[in-house]
Every structure is written in structure tokens, then in C-alpha cells.
Motif scaffolding. Structure first.
Motif, PDB file in Angstrom:
ATOM      1  N   ALA A   1       0.828  -1.207   0.000  1.00 43.53           N
ATOM      2  CA  ALA A   1       0.000   0.000   0.000  1.00 43.53           C
ATOM      3  C   ALA A   1       0.859   1.253   0.000  1.00 43.53           C
ATOM      4  CB  ALA A   1      -0.920   0.000   1.219  1.00 43.53           C
ATOM      5  N   LYS A   2       0.469   2.195  -0.844  1.00 40.79           N
ATOM      6  CA  LYS A   2       1.197   3.462  -0.922  1.00 40.79           C
ATOM      7  C   LYS A   2       0.207   4.599  -1.046  1.00 40.79           C
ATOM      8  CE  LYS A   2       4.658   6.018  -3.580  1.00 40.79           C
ATOM      9  NZ  LYS A   2       5.420   6.376  -2.364  1.00 40.79           N
ATOM     10  N   TRP A   3       0.400   5.604  -0.215  1.00 42.10           N
ATOM     11  CA  TRP A   3      -0.422   6.803  -0.289  1.00 42.10           C
ATOM     12  C   TRP A   3       0.301   7.801  -1.177  1.00 42.10           C
ATOM     13  CZ3 TRP A   3      -5.170   8.231   0.308  1.00 42.10           C
ATOM     14  CH2 TRP A   3      -5.476   9.598   0.327  1.00 42.10           C
ATOM     15  N   ASP A   4      -0.348   8.171  -2.289  1.00 44.89           N
ATOM     16  CA  ASP A   4       0.238   9.111  -3.248  1.00 44.89           C
ATOM     17  C   ASP A   4      -0.850  10.069  -3.703  1.00 44.89           C
ATOM     18  OD1 ASP A   4       1.891   8.824  -6.499  1.00 44.89           O
ATOM     19  OD2 ASP A   4       2.085  10.292  -4.887  1.00 44.89           O
ATOM     20  N   GLY A   5      -1.502  10.698  -2.721  1.00 42.94           N
ATOM     21  CA  GLY A   5      -2.668  11.516  -3.031  1.00 42.94           C
ATOM     22  C   GLY A   5      -3.933  10.667  -3.050  1.00 42.94           C
ATOM     23  N   VAL A   6      -3.787   9.484  -3.533  1.00 44.60           N
ATOM     24  CA  VAL A   6      -4.817   8.441  -3.453  1.00 44.60           C
ATOM     25  C   VAL A   6      -4.124   7.191  -2.939  1.00 44.60           C
ATOM     26  CG1 VAL A   6      -6.249   9.385  -5.296  1.00 44.60           C
ATOM     27  CG2 VAL A   6      -4.441   7.741  -5.840  1.00 44.60           C
ATOM     28  N   LEU A   7      -4.944   6.268  -2.421  1.00 42.67           N
ATOM     29  CA  LEU A   7      -4.360   5.026  -1.922  1.00 42.67           C
ATOM     30  C   LEU A   7      -4.175   4.062  -3.076  1.00 42.67           C
ATOM     31  CD1 LEU A   7      -3.426   3.330   0.477  1.00 42.67           C
ATOM     32  CD2 LEU A   7      -5.796   2.520   0.724  1.00 42.67           C
ATOM     33  N   LEU A   8      -2.931   3.680  -3.291  1.00 39.22           N
ATOM     34  CA  LEU A   8      -2.612   2.698  -4.307  1.00 39.22           C
ATOM     35  C   LEU A   8      -2.339   1.367  -3.611  1.00 39.22           C
ATOM     36  CD1 LEU A   8      -0.147   4.848  -6.443  1.00 39.22           C
ATOM     37  CD2 LEU A   8      -2.599   4.503  -6.803  1.00 39.22           C
ATOM     38  N   GLU A   9      -2.967   0.312  -4.061  1.00 37.02           N
ATOM     39  CA  GLU A   9      -2.795  -1.001  -3.452  1.00 37.02           C
ATOM     40  C   GLU A   9      -2.487  -2.027  -4.527  1.00 37.02           C
ATOM     41  OE1 GLU A   9      -5.241  -1.750   0.398  1.00 37.02           O
ATOM     42  OE2 GLU A   9      -6.637  -0.931  -1.089  1.00 37.02           O
ATOM     43  N   TYR A  10      -1.569  -2.905  -4.182  1.00 36.24           N
ATOM     44  CA  TYR A  10      -1.177  -3.971  -5.086  1.00 36.24           C
ATOM     45  C   TYR A  10      -1.297  -5.284  -4.316  1.00 36.24           C
ATOM     46  CZ  TYR A  10       0.793   0.118  -7.329  1.00 36.24           C
ATOM     47  OH  TYR A  10       0.952   1.355  -7.894  1.00 36.24           O
ATOM     48  N   TRP A  11      -1.935  -6.269  -4.959  1.00 36.31           N
ATOM     49  CA  TRP A  11      -2.234  -7.527  -4.295  1.00 36.31           C
ATOM     50  C   TRP A  11      -1.531  -8.689  -4.975  1.00 36.31           C
ATOM     51  CZ3 TRP A  11      -5.300  -7.901   0.069  1.00 36.31           C
ATOM     52  CH2 TRP A  11      -6.034  -6.776   0.420  1.00 36.31           C
ATOM     53  N   GLY A  12      -1.157  -9.659  -4.174  1.00 35.73           N
ATOM     54  CA  GLY A  12      -0.686 -10.908  -4.717  1.00 35.73           C
ATOM     55  C   GLY A  12      -1.859 -11.824  -5.025  1.00 35.73           C
ATOM     56  N   GLN A  13      -1.536 -13.001  -5.524  1.00 36.82           N
ATOM     57  CA  GLN A  13      -2.562 -13.947  -5.944  1.00 36.82           C
ATOM     58  C   GLN A  13      -3.070 -14.798  -4.789  1.00 36.82           C
ATOM     59  OE1 GLN A  13       0.639 -14.408  -6.207  1.00 36.82           O
ATOM     60  NE2 GLN A  13       0.985 -16.519  -5.517  1.00 36.82           N
ATOM     61  N   GLY A  14      -2.374 -14.763  -3.669  1.00 43.01           N
ATOM     62  CA  GLY A  14      -2.785 -15.517  -2.492  1.00 43.01           C
ATOM     63  C   GLY A  14      -2.088 -16.857  -2.399  1.00 43.01           C
ATOM     64  N   THR A  15      -1.934 -17.323  -1.166  1.00 42.47           N
ATOM     65  CA  THR A  15      -1.349 -18.637  -0.923  1.00 42.47           C
ATOM     66  C   THR A  15      -2.180 -19.345   0.146  1.00 42.47           C
ATOM     67  OG1 THR A  15       0.700 -19.840  -0.416  1.00 42.47           O
ATOM     68  CG2 THR A  15       0.342 -17.785   0.781  1.00 42.47           C
ATOM     69  N   GLN A  16      -2.495 -20.600  -0.088  1.00 38.72           N
ATOM     70  CA  GLN A  16      -3.378 -21.340   0.802  1.00 38.72           C
ATOM     71  C   GLN A  16      -2.604 -21.868   2.011  1.00 38.72           C
ATOM     72  OE1 GLN A  16      -6.865 -22.146   0.528  1.00 38.72           O
ATOM     73  NE2 GLN A  16      -6.527 -22.865   2.637  1.00 38.72           N
ATOM     74  N   VAL A  17      -3.162 -21.632   3.183  1.00 39.07           N
ATOM     75  CA  VAL A  17      -2.647 -22.214   4.420  1.00 39.07           C
ATOM     76  C   VAL A  17      -3.754 -23.075   5.018  1.00 39.07           C
ATOM     77  CG1 VAL A  17      -1.889 -21.743   6.781  1.00 39.07           C
ATOM     78  CG2 VAL A  17      -1.038 -20.343   4.885  1.00 39.07           C
ATOM     79  N   THR A  18      -3.452 -24.330   5.238  1.00 36.88           N
ATOM     80  CA  THR A  18      -4.425 -25.247   5.827  1.00 36.88           C
ATOM     81  C   THR A  18      -3.827 -25.869   7.078  1.00 36.88           C
ATOM     82  OG1 THR A  18      -5.335 -25.767   3.644  1.00 36.88           O
ATOM     83  CG2 THR A  18      -5.878 -27.269   5.443  1.00 36.88           C
ATOM     84  N   VAL A  19      -4.532 -25.721   8.191  1.00 37.66           N
ATOM     85  CA  VAL A  19      -4.065 -26.259   9.468  1.00 37.66           C
ATOM     86  C   VAL A  19      -5.017 -27.382   9.880  1.00 37.66           C
ATOM     87  CG1 VAL A  19      -3.419 -25.749  11.841  1.00 37.66           C
ATOM     88  CG2 VAL A  19      -3.190 -23.982  10.071  1.00 37.66           C
ATOM     89  N   SER A  20      -4.493 -28.573   9.998  1.00 40.61           N
ATOM     90  CA  SER A  20      -5.323 -29.711  10.364  1.00 40.61           C
ATOM     91  C   SER A  20      -5.300 -29.923  11.879  1.00 40.61           C
ATOM     92  CB  SER A  20      -4.831 -30.973   9.658  1.00 40.61           C
ATOM     93  OG  SER A  20      -3.516 -31.284  10.067  1.00 40.61           O
ATOM     94  N   SER A  21      -6.410 -30.418  12.381  1.00 35.38           N
ATOM     95  CA  SER A  21      -6.515 -30.626  13.837  1.00 35.38           C
ATOM     96  C   SER A  21      -6.022 -32.004  14.241  1.00 35.38           C
ATOM     97  CB  SER A  21      -7.954 -30.432  14.289  1.00 35.38           C
ATOM     98  OG  SER A  21      -8.806 -31.310  13.584  1.00 35.38           O
TER      99      SER A  21
END
Length: 118
Positions: free
Chosen positions: A98-118
Motif C-alpha cells: 500500500a502506498k499513499w500518493d494523493g490516493v491510496l494505491l494497493e497492489y495484491w498478490g494472488q494468495g497462498t493457501q494455508v491449511t491447518v489440520s486438527s
């Protein structure tokens, strides 16, 4: 265009640890903040941890004491160390620059799955 790429997700047993990485195409110090969000099925995306360009960090109450965010500017990479994982930590984790440059600019990744088993 800024590229944001996450890695490090996977399947782990409860109580285990994972380290997520987020690499950007330019210096992480060029952003005001680097953030990790997560989204579990049927739930809204939530902010998990954040680190500012000044090094300040912030965490969601649910992960305080278990997760740690850090940055390595030489590698243009931000990390999320996740310890004592719980099944409720299961989600897709997204990195956000995130960068504030007069407006908020946001850049996102594609995501990574985290699975926690019980």
C-alpha cells in the motif's frame, strides 16, 4: 505495474509453523505499508499483520504472540512467520503493498493457501 508474489503456504498440523514470503518488484520501502490479509471460506478478508516503512508493526488480536511480520529490503521481501498454528488460521493469505500518493494505491498478490489440520 507492481508485481506482488506470495509463497510458502501449505498443509500443517495444529501447533506447527509456516513462514510466508511476499516478494515485490520494487523496494518494500517504496510503500507506506506492507500487509498480510487472510480470507477463510464464507468470511470476509481480514487484516492479519502490517509493517510500515518505518518498521512499526501491527497485528490482529487473534494472532498476537503467534505471528511475526518482518521485512528484508535487500530482497524486496516481507515475511510472515506463523507459529502455534490453529485450525482457525486456515485461509488464503494475501500480501498487500500500500502506498499513499494523493490516493491510496494497493497492489495484491494472488494468495497462498494455508491449511491447518486438527
Amino acid at each position: 505495474q507492481v508485481q506482488v508474489v506470495e509463497s510458502g503456504g501449505g498443509l500443517v498440523q495444529a501447533g506447527g509453523s509456516l513462514r510466508l514470503s511476499c516478494t515485490t518488484s520494487r523496494s518494500i520501502f517504496s510503500f507506506n505499508a506492507m500487509n498480510w490479509y487472510r480470507q477463510a471460506p464464507g468470511k470476509q478478508r481480514e487484516l492479519v499483520a502490517a509493517i510500515t516503512s518505518g518498521g512499526s508493526t501491527n497485528y490482529a488480536d487473534s494472532v498476537k504472540g503467534r505471528f511475526a511480520i518482518s521485512g528484508d529490503n535487500a530482497k524486496n521481501t516481507v515475511y510472515l512467520q506463523m507459529n502455534s498454528l490453529k485450525p482457525e488460521d486456515t485461509a488464503v493469505y494475501y500480501c498487500n503493498a500500500a502506498k499513499w500518493d494523493g490516493v491510496l494505491l494497493e497492489y495484491w498478490g494472488q494468495g497462498t493457501q494455508v491449511t491447518v489440520s486438527s
